[in-house]
Design an enzyme around this catalytic site. Structure first.
Site, PDB file in Angstrom:
ATOM      1  CG  ASP A  48      -1.770   1.198   1.365  1.00  0.00           C
ATOM      2  OD1 ASP A  48      -2.957   1.106   1.039  1.00  0.00           O
ATOM      3  OD2 ASP A  48      -1.259   2.269   1.783  1.00  0.00           O
ATOM      4  CE  LYS A  78      -3.711   4.672   0.888  1.00  0.00           C
ATOM      5  NZ  LYS A  78      -2.250   4.492   1.043  1.00  0.00           N
ATOM      6  CG  HIS A 111      -4.496   9.843   0.503  1.00  0.00           C
ATOM      7  ND1 HIS A 111      -3.147   9.792   0.264  1.00  0.00           N
ATOM      8  CD2 HIS A 111      -4.656   9.378   1.765  1.00  0.00           C
ATOM      9  CE1 HIS A 111      -2.523   9.306   1.331  1.00  0.00           C
ATOM     10  NE2 HIS A 111      -3.419   9.063   2.249  1.00  0.00           N
TER      11      HIS A 111
END
Ligand code: A2P
Length: 280
Positions: A48, A78, A111
């Protein structure tokens, strides 16, 4: 079951590992390579990152240098607030993919919710999924109100909502809402950035199972049915955080951990980020 074969099915039909590896504040190529290599060897498959972390290029280089096949990993990135808006979001994701040296990401997240370009950004996400730049689309730091608002115009709803979630911030109403709407909740800062590791209740439970308090917290996440992405740059901790599949918390122990909730955030309040159009 182990970290490597533990997958959740998303509402769009795609599979996502329940436990992943967080790359926030993992900086420097050597540190990145070591962290990713250790995590991969221990069975982590979800990695991630985010535009905001400033390490997408190091992540991409690490996978190339370590010869990790693309189809063996699940990669999330993101879109940062400054890149929200229809055209900007698409241009920024193309830039992210260049840095990651990939043709697609597995999961693309907004995000933070911001008022400016709220719907335009999501329209771009739906179109990027159609174009194949990402397999799945989701959001991060969205509260119930943001998801309900998004639903008024979305053609396709997020399949993941990644939020701050740990024993001091259990987010039970949001978890219930997400569950009812087939959105997988994913915990960032699953260990509360270390703030919760010294709690006596957790120490007692850890001692009873011969595990660390970090392992007890991660096992709690696992049994809550949420996805979670612990981060560490230390080999022993990376291994420890994956070693949570050989014990089980009782419902009494789960309740004791739930009771630690203090509505305590380590990060920003999403409602304020939405209003200010930026993190503060
Ligand atoms: P480090 O990278 O130095 O190991 P969160 O995921 O909640 O944001 O928490 C991450 C923080 O917790 C990091 O500072 C990380 O430090 C630390 N950490 C990660 N795993 C463990 C562990 N098993 N025991 C203690 N601290 C940990």
């Amino acid at each position: 079951m182990s970290i490597k074969d533990n997958y959740l099915t998303l509402a769009d039909g795609n599979q996502m590992p329940q436990e992943g590896f967080g790359l926030y504040k993992v900086d420097g190529q050597q540190t990145m390579n070591d962290a990713i290599q250790n995590a991969y060897n221990d069975g982590y498959r979800l990695f991630d990152t985010a535009q905001l972390y400033g390490n997408e290029d190091a992540v991409g280089t690490a996978f190339k240098q370590l010869d990790i096949p693309r189809d063996q990993i699940f990669v999330t990135t993101k879109v940062a607030e400054e890149n929200q808006g229809y055209d900007k979001a698409i241009a920024s994701v193309k830039e992210s993919l260049k840095k990651l040296q990939m043709d697609y990401v597995d999961l693309l997240l907004v995000h933070w919710p911001i008022e400016r370009s709220f719907f335009e950004t999501w329209q771009a996400f739906e179109d990027m999924k159609k174009e194949g730049l990402t397999k799945s689309i989701g959001v991060s730091n969205f509260e119930m109100i943001h998801l309900q608002y998004l639903a008024t115009q979305a053609n396709e709803m997020p399949v993941v909502d990644q939020v701050e979630l740990h024993p001091l911030l259990t987010q039970k109403p949001l978890l219930k809402f997400n569950q009812e709407h087939h959105i997988i909740t994913q915990a960032w800062s699953p260990l509360g950035r270390g703030a919760v590791l010294g709690e006596d209740v957790l120490k007692e439970i850890a001692a009873a199972h011969g595990k660390s308090t970090a392992q007890v917290i991660l096992r709690w996440h696992l049994q809550c049915g949420v996805s979670f992405i612990p981060k560490s740059v230390h080999e022993a901790r990376i291994a420890q955080n994956a070693d949570i599949y050989d014990f089980k918390l009782s419902s009494a122990e789960m309740e004791k951990i739930n009771a630690l909730n203090k509505y305590q955030r380590t990060g920003d309040e999403p409602e304020l980020v939405y209003e200010y159009n930026q993190q503060y």
